[in-house]
Design a protein around this motif. Sequence first.
Motif, PDB file in Angstrom:
ATOM      1  N   ALA A  65      37.125  32.234  37.735  1.00 10.46           N
ATOM      2  CA  ALA A  65      36.672  32.187  36.340  1.00 10.46           C
ATOM      3  C   ALA A  65      36.269  30.758  35.994  1.00 10.46           C
ATOM      4  O   ALA A  65      36.780  29.805  36.580  1.00 10.46           O
ATOM      5  CB  ALA A  65      37.789  32.661  35.410  1.00 10.46           C
ATOM      6  N   GLU A 109      38.666  35.873  31.852  1.00  8.61           N
ATOM      7  CA  GLU A 109      39.606  35.542  32.921  1.00  8.61           C
ATOM      8  C   GLU A 109      40.985  36.153  32.710  1.00  8.61           C
ATOM      9  O   GLU A 109      41.826  36.119  33.604  1.00  8.61           O
ATOM     10  CB  GLU A 109      39.748  34.031  33.052  1.00  8.61           C
ATOM     11  N   ASP A 110      41.220  36.743  31.538  1.00  7.77           N
ATOM     12  CA  ASP A 110      42.546  37.273  31.228  1.00  7.77           C
ATOM     13  C   ASP A 110      42.719  38.741  31.592  1.00  7.77           C
ATOM     14  O   ASP A 110      43.792  39.314  31.373  1.00  7.77           O
ATOM     15  CB  ASP A 110      42.832  37.089  29.731  1.00  7.77           C
ATOM     16  N   ALA A 134      41.116  29.188  41.720  1.00 11.83           N
ATOM     17  CA  ALA A 134      41.691  28.976  40.387  1.00 11.83           C
ATOM     18  C   ALA A 134      42.426  27.637  40.371  1.00 11.83           C
ATOM     19  O   ALA A 134      43.444  27.499  41.055  1.00 11.83           O
ATOM     20  CB  ALA A 134      42.657  30.099  40.029  1.00 11.83           C
ATOM     21  N   SER A 136      44.216  26.247  38.051  1.00 12.97           N
ATOM     22  CA  SER A 136      45.564  26.382  37.493  1.00 12.97           C
ATOM     23  C   SER A 136      46.478  27.165  38.420  1.00 12.97           C
ATOM     24  O   SER A 136      47.680  26.928  38.472  1.00 12.97           O
ATOM     25  CB  SER A 136      45.502  27.091  36.135  1.00 12.97           C
ATOM     26  N   THR A 139      45.365  32.341  36.888  1.00  8.98           N
ATOM     27  CA  THR A 139      44.329  33.153  36.256  1.00  8.98           C
ATOM     28  C   THR A 139      44.539  34.640  36.538  1.00  8.98           C
ATOM     29  O   THR A 139      44.488  35.072  37.695  1.00  8.98           O
ATOM     30  CB  THR A 139      42.937  32.730  36.775  1.00  8.98           C
ATOM     31  N   TYR A 141      42.649  37.264  36.192  1.00  7.14           N
ATOM     32  CA  TYR A 141      41.496  37.861  36.880  1.00  7.14           C
ATOM     33  C   TYR A 141      41.624  37.686  38.392  1.00  7.14           C
ATOM     34  O   TYR A 141      41.375  38.626  39.159  1.00  7.14           O
ATOM     35  CB  TYR A 141      40.222  37.192  36.365  1.00  7.14           C
TER      36      TYR A 141
END
Length: 268
Positions: A65, A109-110, A134, A136, A139, A141
Amino acid sequence: MLTTESASNYNDLEKMSVADILFSINQEDQTVPLAVRKSLPQVEALVEQIVPRMQKGGRLFYIGAGTSGRLGVVDASECPPTFGVPFDLVVGIIAGGDTAIRKAVENAEDDWNQAWIDLMPFEPNANDILVGIAASGRTPYVIGGLNEAKKAGLLTGCVVCNDGSAVAAAAEFPVEVVVGPEFLTGSTRMKSGTAQKLVLNMISTAVMIRLGKVKGNKMVDMQMTNEKLVGRAIRMIIEELGVSPDEAESLLEEHGSVRGAIEAIKKS
């Protein structure tokens, strides 16, 4: 707190001169290749798993995302012109669809289920590979897509920029490149994005070399879509065969690729 969300090492950015801003960003960027180097064993492990599957006809899918998704799309889109492979051999899928490449799509992305839905038109099978991207590492997704892919027998990997993330836990072969705080707090399009781009370059290039898409150090299967690339192809043929520029150009026109021209002469 996630490393990617931790506070910048620099304060009062708005008070900095342009020279100081640029110097500081550059100083931070220099740490990225060193972080990538630490992850090389993980990259190697992933590549070693990807190659045999693609030799059996498998495809490589990237999902992500935002910046991560865009980087996957870029890497995938550059494989056909660079290596002469079909456009659907390496595929980049971004949360929110192709619209999200240029314009952010809210909440895309959620969605935990959408990545696998987005893969359905490609009819994924057990020879395929799914790499989640990703920064982070959290994510939904990407996590959802990896979990469904594992159930379907796909090989799963990821590229993340935090240790011990949910995305890494969902992937069989995670690549974790921890680059530390961003110059602009939380702006993972910066160091994290650079790290992801470096790793994706490594993955696709190493895979294509192992699949035989490179000869020596040359892109012998590249698509010649402009004059610059035609000129490069002619130079490759000259260097490999020791022929004149005119002969190289004729061979290229006759055989359609650097590889074709070289192999035709060497077999004759």
